[in-house]
Design an enzyme around this catalytic site. Structure first.
Site, PDB file in Angstrom:
ATOM      1  N   CYS A 106       0.826  -1.213   0.000  1.00  0.00           N
ATOM      2  CA  CYS A 106       0.000   0.000   0.000  1.00  0.00           C
ATOM      3  C   CYS A 106       0.860   1.264   0.000  1.00  0.00           C
ATOM      4  CB  CYS A 106      -1.006  -0.017   1.150  1.00  0.00           C
ATOM      5  SG  CYS A 106      -2.285   1.233   0.923  1.00  0.00           S
ATOM      6  N   HIS A 209      -3.658  -5.522  -0.064  1.00  0.00           N
ATOM      7  CA  HIS A 209      -3.318  -5.744   1.351  1.00  0.00           C
ATOM      8  C   HIS A 209      -3.250  -7.222   1.716  1.00  0.00           C
ATOM      9  CE1 HIS A 209      -3.552  -1.570   2.785  1.00  0.00           C
ATOM     10  NE2 HIS A 209      -4.435  -1.418   1.807  1.00  0.00           N
ATOM     11  N   GLU A 211      -1.721  -8.431   4.037  1.00  0.00           N
ATOM     12  CA  GLU A 211      -1.712  -8.560   5.516  1.00  0.00           C
ATOM     13  C   GLU A 211      -3.133  -8.716   6.074  1.00  0.00           C
ATOM     14  OE1 GLU A 211      -1.534  -5.799   3.951  1.00  0.00           O
ATOM     15  OE2 GLU A 211      -2.252  -4.073   5.083  1.00  0.00           O
TER      16      GLU A 211
END
Ligand code: MN
Length: 232
Positions: A106, A209, A211
């Site tokens: 990001c 993303h 994560e």
């Protein structure tokens, strides 16, 4: 020995406090590494010492990248963190010099592109309006849009597919790709959503993303694994 990966700290302006999304550390751990959150420091010698102790660098999300990095005046309403810009850019430069693996997520891909000489869309809704939802509501482990993975890139090699469904939570994005970086994935409205540096052992950036999605999404786990394996 597990590879140790320097994880750039996030900064909370209201609490004047460092913070961390567990997913960055958990995604690294799931892939076989150990993430270490660094302090927020701008002294380049101290950053160099910390980076020298680690096997790789994760450039995390968070604040907007200061447009001064690419020579532009900031739009109204940007929320920047100059200390993070300085630290992240220093860590990136040192890692690339020592050919240590870097993954930017990001803000991380945006910082990477700006620090290496590219530019950003400062605010997608005003500068690059489109029907594609780049700013999804939580939960973030869902699909927001599709990207096309460019053939011949290491991401295409890793995943073996031409299209990928990704989550999306960003209002800035890569505009002019930096010299030294090559696009790996493009959204249907034309945004560069992944890049890599062909001259480096492993220097990748993704705009989505992993994560938030590594627990349910195999491609997110594959990206963390490729990064951690490169750090061994
Ligand atoms: Mn997006």
């Amino acid at each position: 020995m597990k590879p140790v990966i320097a994880v750039m700290p996030l900064w909370d302006d209201d609490r004047r406090s460092l913070w961390m999304l567990p997913g960055y550390l958990d995604g690294i751990a799931e892939a076989g590494g150990t993430g270490v959150m660094l302090p927020l420091i701008t002294d380049s010698d101290a950053v160099a010492q910390l980076i020298s102790l680690c096997d790789g660098v994760l450039l995390t999300g968070g604040h907007d990248v200061s447009p001064s990095l690419y020579g532009q005046e900031p739009f109204d309403g940007l929320e920047t963190c100059p200390a993070r810009d300085r630290m992240d850019a220093t860590a990136l430069r040192l890692a690339l010099r020592e050919d240590k693996p870097v993954l930017g997520i990001c803000r991380g891909i945006q910082l990477m592109n700006a620090a290496l000489g590219g530019t950003l869309w400062q605010d997608l809704p005003t500068q690059h309006p489109s029907d594609v939802n780049h700013h999804m509501a939580p939960p973030y482990d869902r699909v927001a849009h599709e990207v096309r993975i460019l053939p011949g890139t290491p991401l295409h090699q890793l995943l073996g597919q031409d299209f990928l469904c990704v989550n999306s939570y960003h209002h800035q994005a890569v505009r002019d790709v930096a010299p030294g970086l090559v696009p790996m994935a493009v959204s249907t409205d034309g945004l560069v959503e992944a890049v890599y540096a062909p001259d480096q052992r492993f220097c990748w950036g993704v705009q989505w993303h992993p994560e938030f999605s590594f627990r349910t999404d195999a491609s997110s786990r594959a990206i963390f694994r490729a990064f951690v394996d490169a750090c061994r």
